[in-house]
Design a protein around this motif. Structure first.
Motif, PDB file in Angstrom:
ATOM      1  N   HIS A   1       0.842  -1.087   0.111  1.00 50.78           N
ATOM      2  CA  HIS A   1       0.075  -0.036   0.040  1.00 50.78           C
ATOM      3  C   HIS A   1       0.898   1.301  -0.146  1.00 50.78           C
ATOM      4  N   GLY A   2       2.034   1.007   0.114  1.00 50.90           N
ATOM      5  CA  GLY A   2       2.910   2.328   0.135  1.00 50.90           C
ATOM      6  C   GLY A   2       4.141   2.027   1.243  1.00 50.90           C
ATOM      7  N   PRO A   3       5.078   3.021   0.942  1.00 47.85           N
ATOM      8  CA  PRO A   3       6.362   2.846   2.064  1.00 47.85           C
ATOM      9  C   PRO A   3       5.750   3.393   3.396  1.00 47.85           C
ATOM     10  N   LYS A   4       6.464   2.982   4.427  1.00 42.25           N
ATOM     11  CA  LYS A   4       6.214   3.456   5.864  1.00 42.25           C
ATOM     12  C   LYS A   4       7.605   3.676   6.489  1.00 42.25           C
ATOM     13  N   VAL A   5       7.547   5.049   7.060  1.00 42.87           N
ATOM     14  CA  VAL A   5       8.815   5.016   7.728  1.00 42.87           C
ATOM     15  C   VAL A   5       8.640   5.164   9.245  1.00 42.87           C
ATOM     16  N   ILE A   6       9.892   4.306   9.524  1.00 49.63           N
ATOM     17  CA  ILE A   6       9.781   3.780  11.170  1.00 49.63           C
ATOM     18  C   ILE A   6      11.230   4.357  11.422  1.00 49.63           C
TER      19      ILE A   6
END
Length: 731
Positions: A149-154
């Motif tokens: 669904h898209g990149p996630k920043v962690i």
């Protein structure tokens, strides 16, 4: 992939049971954990040796706060946290996807279309942070998870608020040398422009498999970042000028995230449509890993069982098949691992022998709550009510509830639902409260007929106490009255008072007046615009007193609604403006205001200055009526669900991030409790509790109510409609 727990790992933290390790570093350990309801989470902890230092605890708390700011759409949704525990921890959703560095290492550099889609999505994520005055400061490929669904920043371990130098002093460089900005490398202030620099380095890595400043010793990398030119060899030609602009040494010369986003991607298509098949296979493999058995806790570290690096893909498989083929039904279980817990072993016994494959089924979820969760605490339905009579929103004062229905007012114990008394009433708009007492309009038998007076109500017995303010004066008999509000010892009323009224007189002389509740003295008396005698509607739909203003929504002759603000000292109109697009039935709720603003939904969410009626801020979209608590404004947004913004500025704080959000009705004002906000879905008749920390649905209750109000004293929500009153827990 999950690794076994070691002999000294705790059994649980907070309410969450630890089931595997996801990784460990210098600051702490990340575990795979299971909630009491069966949801799989990632739980991050701090090493005990570091937890004894106040500065590290502060940084850990700020990391959790920054993760909340970015939210579940662009990051790993924070579900719970306890930064004050002996071992500080916070729990987030378990992201189904590989980190970007792993994706590039196993699949090779990404094609231009993938890099552009990735960059545009990351611009949105950073923009969300920057709008909240937070900078990441450590954006790098390993801190970006790639999902369908898209990149996630962690990993917000060194993120901080703009201008905050408490934890990082000038002259000390903190970050990852290969991706830090020149100003960060010299220990100077890292602004949003620094995150843009790092983002360009991440995109160069995604396109070429290496960073723009190479690799090597940290000192060498820092020197190249400060003084060297970036190496963009192998970067798609059209991207070179875009990334070069972002990698300028001068922060002022770099584009903003919004400008960069417009240069990268047009926003068309789903994110997964822009990914190569090999990356989709990796995402599927990560999801499939959730279902692999994990070895039991061992007295010493042991290697985890081998997990295939890629997912076999049949020739001619669809892109959806690439995602779901190895993962079974995992991606259909809510994305964050909700319900995906069947693979977990229990106790210290070895895992059972593999059984024949069966399609996974979801575990317990919000949609499968026990039936008792759908029941109200109590339910009251008065009898003998005319079908055309509709009860108004109940009043809650002094730990008691008052329900006006038809010609009767009911005094109800909110804790039990018991009716403690009843009393006759002429109309619901004859009641108002100042927060501690309830006042009502009563009839007085005075020659030559009947007049009206204002009297307090005994909440314990329902008896009307001695009238405190006789509303008669030299103008003559009081024919009609509407009690608008009571505040600061003054009652504000709309009245029809004349010595004689012709039977068919269409220009009825209505007035707004302020009356001292103790003496009955009229403080001022001001006319209101013409209102037709043939209309049975009340003049005013809602009113409140705030910041020296009596603010009311007035029903006009043509059926439109107008906001009128009067000076409470003189009664003179200070400002007026139409409430465009508002239907009268949509605004019959208590108005929301504080010492500075009047807050309105019904269309865009906006704040009007009480001083002059000017618009202080507005949020685009279509919203329902707002609720205010502790400086935060909550309202349902069409297509999104519950949203929260700073009341003073309109700055977004968070938005509901689950599939139930779009079902939220715009007709009911949210109710805000200590841990949950409650919203209504009229489509399926459900009152939903949305976690103020998780921003996702935690509980739901079946109801036909359409109006809701909180009783914080008894810790219940009162729901009313269709001649009933019911209570649900307020948590």
């Amino acid at each position: 992939m999950p690794l076994p727990l070691t002999h000294d790992d705790p059994e649980d933290l907070g309410p969450y049971r630890l089931v595997a390790r996801l990784g460990s570093g210098g600051m702490g350990t990340v575990y795979l954990a299971r909630s009491p309801g069966g949801r799989i989470l990632a739980l991050k902890t701090m090493h005990a040796t570091m937890a004894s230092e106040a500065a590290f605890r502060t940084r850990f708390r700020l990391e959790a706060d920054a993760a909340r700011v970015i939210g579940g759409r662009y990051g790993a949704q924070v579900v719970d946290a306890d930064p004050l525990a002996t071992t500080p921890w916070f729990a987030t959703e378990y992201v189904l996807g590989p980190p970007l560095d792993e994706a590039v290492e196993q699949s090779g550099p990404l094609p231009e279309a993938s890099v552009r889609a990735l960059g545009a999505a990351l611009c949105e994520a950073l923009g969300q942070l920057h709008r909240s005055d937070v900078v990441h400061r450590d954006l790098k490929p390993s801190n970006i998870m790639v999902t369908a669904h898209g990149p996630k920043v962690i990993d917000f371990g060194i993120a901080r608020a703009l201008g905050d130098t408490h934890l990082t002093h000038t002259g000390s460089a903190v970050g990852t040398p290969a991706f830090m900005s020149p100003e960060q490398a010299t220990g100077e202030e890292h602004t949003p422009a620094g995150d843009v620099f790092a983002l360009a380095g991440v995109l160069a890595f995604a396109a070429t498999g290496r960073g723009p400043f190479g690799d090597g010793r940290p000192a060498d990398l820092v020197y190249r970042v400060r003084y060297g030119d970036p190496d963009l060899t192998g970067t798609p030609e059209a991207l070179v000028p875009v990334l070069s602009h972002c990698l300028a040494k001068d922060p002022a010369a770099r584009p903003t995230t919004a400008e960069l986003q417009s240069q990268l991607h047009d926003g068309q298509g789903e994110f997964a449509d822009h990914l190569p098949d090999t990356v989709l296979a990796l995402i599927g493999a990560r999801a499939a890993g959730v279902w692999q058995p994990v070895p039991p806790r061992l007295p010493a570290p042991a290697e985890a069982p081998a997990v295939p690096d890629t997912v076999p893909v049949a020739t001619g498989s669809s892109r959806r098949g690439l995602l779901l083929g190895a993962a079974g039904a995992v991606l259909g279980l809510g994305g964050a691992g909700a319900g995906a817990w069947a693979w977990l072993g229990g106790g210290d016994a070895p895992p059972p022998a593999p059984a024949p494959y069966k399609k996974p089924v979801p575990g317990p979820s919000v949609g499968a709550l026990p039936k008792k969760k759908w029941d109200s605490l109590w339910h009251f339905q008065p009898g003998g009510i005319d079908k055309d009579e509709t009860p108004e929103m109940p009043l809650v004062v002094g730990g008691r509830a008052l329900m006006v229905c038809g010609a009767t007012v009911y005094g109800i114990n909110p804790a039990s639902g018991d009716v403690t008394w009843t009393s006759d009433v002429d109309a619901s708009w004859h009641f108002a409260s100042d927060g501690s007492r309830v006042y009502r309009i009563v009839n007085l038998k005075t020659p030559p007929g009947i007049s009206r007076a204002l009297a307090p109500l005994d909440l314990a017995t329902g008896r009307t106490q001695k009238p405190e303010a006789d509303l008669r004066d030299a103008r003559g008999k009081l024919f009609g009255v509407q009690l608008l509000a009571v505040s600061g010892g003054t009652a504000y009323l709309c009245v029809l008072q004349r010595d004689k009224i012709k039977q068919y007189d269409r220009q009825m002389p209505w007035n707004v007046t302020a009356v001292d509740v103790r003496t009955g003295r009229k403080r001022w008396y001001e006319p209101v615009p013409f209102h037709s005698q043939k209309s049975d509607e009340a003049h005013f739909l809602a009113a409140t007193v705030a910041a020296g203003r009596l603010v009311a929504l007035q029903l006009m002759n043509d059926g439109t609604v107008r906001i009128v603000a009067r000076d409470t000292r003189t009664g003179k109109s200070v400002w007026e403006r139409p409430l465009k697009g508002a239907r009268p039935d949509d605004v019959r709720y208590p108005l929301t205001a504080d010492g500075r603003h009047l807050y309105l939904g019904v269309g865009p969410l906006r704040a009007l200055r009480l001083s002059d009626g000017g618009q202080a801020w507005a949020a685009e979209g279509t919203y329902g009526p707002p609720a205010l608590k502790d400086g935060v404004l909550y309202a349902a947004r069409k297509g999104t669900g519950l949203t929260a913004v700073e009341a003073a500025t309109g700055k977004p704080r968070w938005a509901q991030r689950d599939a139930y959000g779009p079902r939220t009705a715009l007709t009911a004002r949210p109710v805000i409790g200590p841990r949950h906000a409650y919203t209504l879905s009229t489509a399926d008749g459900v009152l939903r509790a949305v976690g103020l920390a998780s921003h996702t649905t935690a509980r739901q209750y079946k109801t036909t109510g359409t109006r809701f109000i909180a009783d914080e004293h008894n810790k219940v929500i009162l729901a009313s409609d269709d001649h009933f009153l019911a209570a649900f827990p307020l948590q």
